[in-house]
Design an enzyme around this catalytic site. Sequence first.
Site, PDB file in Angstrom:
ATOM      1  N   CYS A 166     -72.510  32.789  -7.697  1.00 61.68           N
ATOM      2  CA  CYS A 166     -73.376  31.767  -8.293  1.00 61.68           C
ATOM      3  C   CYS A 166     -72.993  31.513  -9.744  1.00 61.68           C
ATOM      4  CB  CYS A 166     -74.836  32.206  -8.191  1.00 61.68           C
ATOM      5  SG  CYS A 166     -75.478  32.228  -6.514  1.00 61.68           S
TER       6      CYS A 166
ATOM      7  N   CYS B  95     -59.706  31.529 -16.678  1.00 61.71           N
ATOM      8  CA  CYS B  95     -60.917  31.164 -15.942  1.00 61.71           C
ATOM      9  C   CYS B  95     -62.120  31.646 -16.750  1.00 61.71           C
ATOM     10  CB  CYS B  95     -60.894  31.746 -14.529  1.00 61.71           C
ATOM     11  SG  CYS B  95     -60.876  33.555 -14.473  1.00 61.71           S
TER      12      CYS B  95
END
Length: 391
Positions: A198, A349
């Site tokens: 999430c 990232c």
Amino acid sequence: MTILPPLVEPTADLSVEEVERYSRHIIIPDVGMDGQRRLKSAKVLVIGAGGLGSPALLYLAAAGVGTIGVVDFDVVDESNLQRQVIHGQSDVGRPKAESARDAIAEANPHVTVVLHQTRLDADNALEIFAGYDLIVDGTDNFATRYLVNDAAALLNKPYVWGSIYRFEGQSSVFWNEHGPNYRDLYPEPPPPGMVPSCAEGGVLGILCASIGSIMATEAVKLITGIGEPLVGRLMIFDALEMSYRTVAIRRDPATEPITGLIDYEAFCGTLSDAAVDAAADATIDVKTLALWLEERERGERDFELVDVREKGEYEISRIPGAVLVPKDEFLIGDAVARLPRDKQVVFHCKGGVRSAEVLAVAKSAGRSDAVHVGGGINAWVRQIDPSQPLY
């Protein structure tokens, strides 16, 4: 149809105040005084006081579950408040378990709360689980889910499971004695990096309430012995279509019997072996990246900085000069072929996991000079540019 007996006996008496508090339950014929007394007698362990744990904890407390255990070692962060409704603004920085305890006390002072402020692992799971009748699993990673499943199976305890991602949620009840367990649904964990969390892919905050309340409902049904629990069924909720559907889960005869707990981090793997090998000698830190960017600005170095996060993450915070190419375009597309051949490539990232996986793909395609940024944008914001938000 799976009809199970009540999980606990109605041993506890209710005070006048409790009868008044729970009167809307007691007048339901299927619940009645016996059902409410069973709830008071029950001991329920909720793993995680986060998105799913928040509504589950509040509703189990409001329902009158007598003893609630909370397993959580994390602290409340600003980004939690969008969905973790058991915490408030004043709780930011506090341990989640303590914040949850105080919210439960405010919701229902008749509930006893037991805190387990520790990371659940193979060394403590059986000991912690042993003191409870039912487990509610609100965790968000595969390693802990397999651990919960195996520990519950070894102790023959039922547990309610839920999962959320973006606009979709799932829930089921696993009880090894009466039906399939989590390993029958997912015999093997997905390859590392294939399923975003999430934190990487996002989740609609309100979705947590939908799935968390279903989990609490299943817990109440199991405790009181009413209705048909989700044993052997997977409930899937699509918030965009506003649709619920269930699919059958059956025991997999090929599933190995659970005989003990294992190293779940190793079983699930944070990184693939290829990513570990690729990153071993090809990782730079954010301070090095900042220096390289300065050198690129002066024309002393040339490289392509590639951000492999998703577009929504890129809109929150970014490293100057980074080009967005989401990870999946490398894993299942032709992004590697589109990389410039005349300069070095640097991947980053959010934290370094996805960029390491992409780095492995690039190196396997012959980009031997490629590197990735350890710590990703999180480390960049903390160490280089604190003006940008963390998420």
